[in-house]
Design an enzyme around this catalytic site. Structure first.
Site, PDB file in Angstrom:
ATOM      1  N   TYR A  14       0.824  -1.213   0.000  1.00 31.02           N
ATOM      2  CA  TYR A  14       0.000   0.000   0.000  1.00 31.02           C
ATOM      3  C   TYR A  14       0.855   1.258   0.000  1.00 31.02           C
ATOM      4  O   TYR A  14       0.440   2.296  -0.491  1.00 31.02           O
ATOM      5  CB  TYR A  14      -0.931   0.016   1.215  1.00 31.02           C
ATOM      6  CG  TYR A  14      -2.087  -0.939   1.081  1.00 31.02           C
ATOM      7  CD1 TYR A  14      -3.290  -0.517   0.525  1.00 31.02           C
ATOM      8  CD2 TYR A  14      -1.972  -2.264   1.479  1.00 31.02           C
ATOM      9  CE1 TYR A  14      -4.356  -1.384   0.378  1.00 31.02           C
ATOM     10  CE2 TYR A  14      -3.038  -3.152   1.337  1.00 31.02           C
ATOM     11  CZ  TYR A  14      -4.226  -2.703   0.780  1.00 31.02           C
ATOM     12  OH  TYR A  14      -5.269  -3.568   0.631  1.00 31.02           O
ATOM     13  N   ALA A 222       2.687  11.249  15.293  1.00 29.75           N
ATOM     14  CA  ALA A 222       1.600  11.759  14.447  1.00 29.75           C
ATOM     15  C   ALA A 222       0.413  10.792  14.478  1.00 29.75           C
ATOM     16  O   ALA A 222      -0.733  11.204  14.666  1.00 29.75           O
ATOM     17  CB  ALA A 222       2.092  11.950  13.010  1.00 29.75           C
ATOM     18  N   CYS A 275      -2.478   0.921  10.598  1.00 26.00           N
ATOM     19  CA  CYS A 275      -1.455   1.726  11.268  1.00 26.00           C
ATOM     20  C   CYS A 275      -1.757   2.139  12.709  1.00 26.00           C
ATOM     21  O   CYS A 275      -0.909   1.948  13.581  1.00 26.00           O
ATOM     22  CB  CYS A 275      -1.172   2.975  10.461  1.00 26.00           C
ATOM     23  SG  CYS A 275      -0.408   2.610   8.878  1.00 26.00           S
ATOM     24  N   LYS A 338     -12.366   2.085   6.001  1.00 22.48           N
ATOM     25  CA  LYS A 338     -12.862   3.412   5.665  1.00 22.48           C
ATOM     26  C   LYS A 338     -13.305   3.363   4.218  1.00 22.48           C
ATOM     27  O   LYS A 338     -13.069   2.360   3.537  1.00 22.48           O
ATOM     28  CB  LYS A 338     -11.771   4.479   5.884  1.00 22.48           C
ATOM     29  CG  LYS A 338     -10.551   4.287   4.983  1.00 22.48           C
ATOM     30  CD  LYS A 338      -9.412   5.211   5.334  1.00 22.48           C
ATOM     31  CE  LYS A 338      -9.553   6.572   4.705  1.00 22.48           C
ATOM     32  NZ  LYS A 338      -8.290   7.357   4.771  1.00 22.48           N
ATOM     33  N   ARG A 450     -21.294   5.329  11.480  1.00 24.16           N
ATOM     34  CA  ARG A 450     -20.431   6.323  10.821  1.00 24.16           C
ATOM     35  C   ARG A 450     -21.070   7.705  10.729  1.00 24.16           C
ATOM     36  O   ARG A 450     -20.489   8.608  10.105  1.00 24.16           O
ATOM     37  CB  ARG A 450     -20.087   5.840   9.401  1.00 24.16           C
ATOM     38  CG  ARG A 450     -19.225   4.597   9.373  1.00 24.16           C
ATOM     39  CD  ARG A 450     -17.823   4.893   9.854  1.00 24.16           C
ATOM     40  NE  ARG A 450     -16.955   3.731   9.752  1.00 24.16           N
ATOM     41  CZ  ARG A 450     -15.649   3.796   9.934  1.00 24.16           C
ATOM     42  NH1 ARG A 450     -15.050   4.935  10.212  1.00 24.16           N
ATOM     43  NH2 ARG A 450     -14.912   2.716   9.857  1.00 24.16           N
TER      44      ARG A 450
HETATM   45  P1  NAD Z   1       2.026  -4.198   2.887  1.00 21.99           P
HETATM   46  O1  NAD Z   1       1.908  -5.430   3.686  1.00 21.99           O
HETATM   47  O2  NAD Z   1       0.910  -3.780   1.986  1.00 21.99           O
HETATM   48  O3  NAD Z   1       3.327  -4.313   1.939  1.00 21.99           O
HETATM   49  C1  NAD Z   1       4.568  -4.765   2.378  1.00 21.99           C
HETATM   50  C2  NAD Z   1       5.179  -5.637   1.285  1.00 21.99           C
HETATM   51  O4  NAD Z   1       6.535  -5.939   1.634  1.00 21.99           O
HETATM   52  C3  NAD Z   1       4.486  -6.983   1.090  1.00 21.99           C
HETATM   53  O5  NAD Z   1       4.009  -7.090  -0.239  1.00 21.99           O
HETATM   54  C4  NAD Z   1       5.576  -8.027   1.395  1.00 21.99           C
HETATM   55  O6  NAD Z   1       5.500  -9.169   0.560  1.00 21.99           O
HETATM   56  C5  NAD Z   1       6.843  -7.241   1.125  1.00 21.99           C
HETATM   57  N1  NAD Z   1       8.028  -7.782   1.784  1.00 21.99           N
HETATM   58  C6  NAD Z   1       8.168  -8.186   3.075  1.00 21.99           C
HETATM   59  N2  NAD Z   1       9.436  -8.586   3.309  1.00 21.99           N
HETATM   60  C7  NAD Z   1      10.119  -8.432   2.152  1.00 21.99           C
HETATM   61  C8  NAD Z   1      11.472  -8.665   1.754  1.00 21.99           C
HETATM   62  N3  NAD Z   1      12.372  -9.109   2.642  1.00 21.99           N
HETATM   63  N4  NAD Z   1      11.809  -8.420   0.479  1.00 21.99           N
HETATM   64  C9  NAD Z   1      10.912  -7.955  -0.408  1.00 21.99           C
HETATM   65  N5  NAD Z   1       9.630  -7.696  -0.098  1.00 21.99           N
HETATM   66  C10 NAD Z   1       9.225  -7.933   1.166  1.00 21.99           C
HETATM   67  O7  NAD Z   1       2.378  -3.026   3.896  1.00 21.99           O
HETATM   68  P2  NAD Z   1       2.099  -1.442   3.743  1.00 21.99           P
HETATM   69  O8  NAD Z   1       0.705  -1.133   4.149  1.00 21.99           O
HETATM   70  O9  NAD Z   1       2.597  -0.995   2.418  1.00 21.99           O
HETATM   71  O10 NAD Z   1       3.031  -0.865   4.889  1.00 21.99           O
HETATM   72  C11 NAD Z   1       4.421  -0.863   4.776  1.00 21.99           C
HETATM   73  C12 NAD Z   1       5.009  -0.020   5.879  1.00 21.99           C
HETATM   74  O11 NAD Z   1       4.563   1.326   5.747  1.00 21.99           O
HETATM   75  C13 NAD Z   1       4.604  -0.450   7.288  1.00 21.99           C
HETATM   76  O12 NAD Z   1       5.693  -0.244   8.141  1.00 21.99           O
HETATM   77  C14 NAD Z   1       3.489   0.503   7.644  1.00 21.99           C
HETATM   78  O13 NAD Z   1       3.404   0.717   9.015  1.00 21.99           O
HETATM   79  C15 NAD Z   1       3.927   1.770   6.938  1.00 21.99           C
HETATM   80  N6  NAD Z   1       2.826   2.675   6.570  1.00 21.99           N
HETATM   81  C16 NAD Z   1       1.655   2.205   6.068  1.00 21.99           C
HETATM   82  C17 NAD Z   1       0.647   3.092   5.681  1.00 21.99           C
HETATM   83  C18 NAD Z   1      -0.661   2.604   5.107  1.00 21.99           C
HETATM   84  O14 NAD Z   1      -1.558   3.422   4.938  1.00 21.99           O
HETATM   85  N7  NAD Z   1      -0.825   1.338   4.812  1.00 21.99           N
HETATM   86  C19 NAD Z   1       0.859   4.467   5.796  1.00 21.99           C
HETATM   87  C20 NAD Z   1       2.069   4.915   6.296  1.00 21.99           C
HETATM   88  C21 NAD Z   1       3.049   4.009   6.676  1.00 21.99           C
HETATM   89  C1  UDX Z   2      -3.503   6.778   8.862  1.00 19.88           C
HETATM   90  C2  UDX Z   2      -2.928   8.206   8.927  1.00 19.88           C
HETATM   91  O1  UDX Z   2      -3.976   9.156   8.673  1.00 19.88           O
HETATM   92  C3  UDX Z   2      -1.830   8.379   7.908  1.00 19.88           C
HETATM   93  O2  UDX Z   2      -1.251   9.668   8.024  1.00 19.88           O
HETATM   94  C4  UDX Z   2      -0.778   7.317   8.149  1.00 19.88           C
HETATM   95  O3  UDX Z   2       0.233   7.424   7.183  1.00 19.88           O
HETATM   96  C5  UDX Z   2      -1.395   5.931   8.109  1.00 19.88           C
HETATM   97  O4  UDX Z   2      -2.462   5.842   9.042  1.00 19.88           O
HETATM   98  P1  UDX Z   2      -5.217   5.508   7.300  1.00 19.88           P
HETATM   99  O5  UDX Z   2      -5.231   4.497   8.380  1.00 19.88           O
HETATM  100  O6  UDX Z   2      -4.983   5.053   5.913  1.00 19.88           O
HETATM  101  O7  UDX Z   2      -4.102   6.618   7.598  1.00 19.88           O
HETATM  102  O8  UDX Z   2      -6.620   6.291   7.288  1.00 19.88           O
HETATM  103  P2  UDX Z   2      -7.246   7.454   8.194  1.00 19.88           P
HETATM  104  O9  UDX Z   2      -7.955   8.361   7.294  1.00 19.88           O
HETATM  105  O10 UDX Z   2      -6.291   8.056   9.116  1.00 19.88           O
HETATM  106  O11 UDX Z   2      -8.357   6.678   9.027  1.00 19.88           O
HETATM  107  C6  UDX Z   2      -8.032   5.743  10.034  1.00 19.88           C
HETATM  108  C7  UDX Z   2      -9.286   5.269  10.727  1.00 19.88           C
HETATM  109  O12 UDX Z   2      -9.850   6.311  11.531  1.00 19.88           O
HETATM  110  C8  UDX Z   2     -10.397   4.834   9.769  1.00 19.88           C
HETATM  111  O13 UDX Z   2     -11.014   3.676  10.267  1.00 19.88           O
HETATM  112  C9  UDX Z   2     -11.341   6.014   9.793  1.00 19.88           C
HETATM  113  O14 UDX Z   2     -12.655   5.648   9.473  1.00 19.88           O
HETATM  114  C10 UDX Z   2     -11.222   6.462  11.238  1.00 19.88           C
HETATM  115  N1  UDX Z   2     -11.600   7.870  11.444  1.00 19.88           N
HETATM  116  C11 UDX Z   2     -10.917   8.866  10.830  1.00 19.88           C
HETATM  117  C12 UDX Z   2     -12.648   8.188  12.312  1.00 19.88           C
HETATM  118  O15 UDX Z   2     -13.271   7.295  12.894  1.00 19.88           O
HETATM  119  N2  UDX Z   2     -12.970   9.511  12.515  1.00 19.88           N
HETATM  120  C13 UDX Z   2     -12.302  10.528  11.913  1.00 19.88           C
HETATM  121  O16 UDX Z   2     -12.650  11.698  12.163  1.00 19.88           O
HETATM  122  C14 UDX Z   2     -11.242  10.194  11.040  1.00 19.88           C
END
Ligand code: NAD
Ligand code: UDX
Length: 483
Positions: A14, A222, A275, A338, A450
């Site tokens: 993601y 954050a 997260c 969401k 919601r």
């Molecule tokens: P994800 O599970 O969607 O993707 C991670 C990918 O890494 C997987 O496809 C997995 O197969 C791959 N992977 C794992 N080990 C590996 C290796 N050794 N070599 C190559 N590939 C490998 O996870 P994500 O949601 O993209 O999150 C990644 C990081 O970013 C996490 O630390 C998360 O906390 C952070 N993050 C996520 C979000 C979000 O909205 N999802 C936002 C901000 C930060």
């Molecule tokens: C969050 C952070 O916003 C983002 O900055 C970080 O990088 C990853 O984690 P995300 O989890 O993708 O992002 O979505 P976000 O919009 O933050 O919503 C998180 C959850 O809170 C959802 O379930 C949403 O429905 C809920 N939410 C959000 C509420 O219940 N009320 C609100 O007012 C806002």
């Protein structure tokens, strides 16, 4: 601007997928390769059916894929060739051993770091994109330098702040980009190199540079602050229901204070997503490890209120319906955590559905983006398995008999006793609720987790309506929920 830089990103999830697609779009002279060990994901990134649903993503990928954006399973080859290596692997909560249930599991991170050290033949900047505990860079530095064969590695922390459902917008116009690095000349040079990449589209004043530990901790902070706002408003929602105040009016009134601000004050059935919970638990664990029990307890409460909110919702549903939902069909509208995403990680719908199933309800679930197999996997799983990314979770062959997944809201609600709205999908606002009412058992209930329904209109049709934090129907007042 630097020319012909090669970027490789480990982890095509993601975060890795959308961030790298946007870098490729904004920096046509940089070659970007996103690699992953999970081959089906790479195949999907190279197909017309991308592995994640995110508004605007298809368009960005189509513009750059095959030009300067590539997706590959040849992890080692592309890492070896890169100047900048982003690490965006998953960092879930540990489920076993020391710190289980709280600490971040850095297994994937460490194996990525060891692989980088193994295959590198030239100097590299290694960028922490994943969310990691503060001080992780120190551990990663040790792994890299102890295995480096004389190669110079600079570690940067560049946490990602995108939110799912708005990832492309967030990446195009970030509130800020945060880069942390060592305070040495080499560290500063590395910061500058990464700054040059973002400077292709992010105004200089929005790029914040700090030391490594501030950058790492700022990401956890954050998310903790954001989640804390939701738990605060959700805690207020319970008091609103008890007193006749309306949580939307309270949010509006307090949000007008410029010091508080209007965003992120929507009461809900609870926050979800991969997260918030994970990062707060991680923060709690770090506080405990540093002997800061009071600080740890303060943040722990944010997660506890979130659990309370889900339980409270389930209790409200069951108590309103004569204290039993056994054998009753309940329609679940929305399963994603969401709107505008198909992601179900930590979605409050899991807890709510499991709670209703525990009371023997028959669930008919509709979500515009989440496939049936995903819903069944989520509901048939043990809690510890839910922390893993979807493809690492075991597939249960047993479909739960009490659950069916359907293709639209009308099918889900037909013949049901009650409707639970668990995701704020726009399409739920414009359904023909008169038709839905006509096809339901009576009394017909709507439980809006919601606050997206037009409560007055639904009441006029004849529904008994519960909406989080809103003044209660006389019916509900007579059936107090024990939380
Ligand atoms: P994800 O599970 O969607 O993707 C991670 C990918 O890494 C997987 O496809 C997995 O197969 C791959 N992977 C794992 N080990 C590996 C290796 N050794 N070599 C190559 N590939 C490998 O996870 P994500 O949601 O993209 O999150 C990644 C990081 O970013 C996490 O630390 C998360 O906390 C952070 N993050 C996520 C979000 C979000 O909205 N999802 C936002 C901000 C930060
Ligand atoms: C969050 C952070 O916003 C983002 O900055 C970080 O990088 C990853 O984690 P995300 O989890 O993708 O992002 O979505 P976000 O919009 O933050 O919503 C998180 C959850 O809170 C959802 O379930 C949403 O429905 C809920 N939410 C959000 C509420 O219940 N009320 C609100 O007012 C806002």
């Amino acid at each position: 601007h630097i020319n012909m830089v090669k970027i490789c990103c480990i982890g095509a999830g993601y975060v890795g997928g959308p961030t790298m697609a946007v870098i490729a779009l904004k920096c046509p002279k940089i070659e970007v390769v996103v690699v992953d060990i999970f081959e089906p994901r790479i195949i999907a990134w190279n197909s017309d059916q991308l592995p994640i649903y995110e508004p605007g993503l298809d368009d960005v990928v189509k513009q750059c894929r095959g030009k300067n954006l590539f997706f590959s399973k040849d992890v080692e080859k592309h890492v070896a060739e890169a100047d900048i290596v982003f690490v965006s692997v998953n960092t879930p909560t540990k489920t076993q051993g020391l710190g289980a249930g709280k600490a971040a599991d850095l297994t994937y991170w460490e194996s990525a770091a060891r692989m980088i050290a193994d295959v590198s033949k030239s100097d590299k900047i290694v960028v922490e994109k994943s969310t990691v505990p503060v001080k992780t860079a120190e551990a990663i530095e040790k792994i890299l330098t102890h295995n480096s064969k004389g190669i110079n590695f600079q570690i940067l922390s560049n946490p990602e702040f995108l939110a799912e459902g708005t990832a492309i917008q967030d990446l195009f116009k970030p509130d800020r980009v945060l880069i942390g690095g060592r305070e040495t000349p080499e560290g500063q040079k590395a910061i500058q190199a990464l700054k040059d990449v973002y400077a292709h589209w992010v105004p200089a004043e929005r790029i914040i540079c700090t030391n490594l530990w501030s950058a790492e901790l700022s990401k956890l902070a954050a998310n903790a602050f954001l989640a804390q706002r939701i738990s605060s408003v959700n805690a207020m929602s319970a008091l609103c229901e008890a007193t006749g105040a309306d949580v939307s009016q309270v949010s509006h009134a307090i949000g007008k204070d410029t010091r508080i601000g209007p965003k992120f004050l929507n009461a809900s059935v609870g926050f979800g997503g991969s997260c918030f919970q994970k990062d707060i638990l991680n923060l709690v664990y770090i506080c405990e490890c540093n002997g800061l029990a009071e600080v740890a307890n303060y943040w722990k409460q944010v997660v506890q209120v979130n659990e309370y909110q889900k339980t409270r919702f389930v209790n409200r549903v069951v108590s309103s319906m004569f204290n039993t939902v056994s054998g009753k069909k309940i329609a679940i509208l929305g399963f994603a955590f969401k709107k505008d995403t198909g992601d179900t990680r930590e979605t409050p719908a899991i807890g709510v559905c499991q709670g209703l199933l525990g009371d023997k309800a028959i669930l008919s679930i509709y979500d515009p983006q989440v496939p049936q197999e995903q819903i069944q996997r989520d509901l048939s799983m043990h809690k510890s398995e839910l922390d893993k990314p979807p493809h690492l979770r075991p597939v249960s062959p047993i479909a739960i008999e009490q659950v069916t997944c359907v293709r639209d809201a009308y099918e889900a609600t037909k013949g049901s006793h009650g409707i639970c709205v668990l995701t704020e999908w726009d399409e739920f606002k414009t359904l023909d609720y008169q038709k839905i009412y006509n096809d339901m058992q009576k009394p017909a209930f709507v439980f809006d987790g919601r606050n997206v329904m037009d409560v007055d209109k639904l009441r006029q049709i004849g529904f008994i309506v519960y909406s989080i934090g809103k003044p209660l129907d006389a019916w509900l007042k007579d059936m107090p929920a024990v939380a």
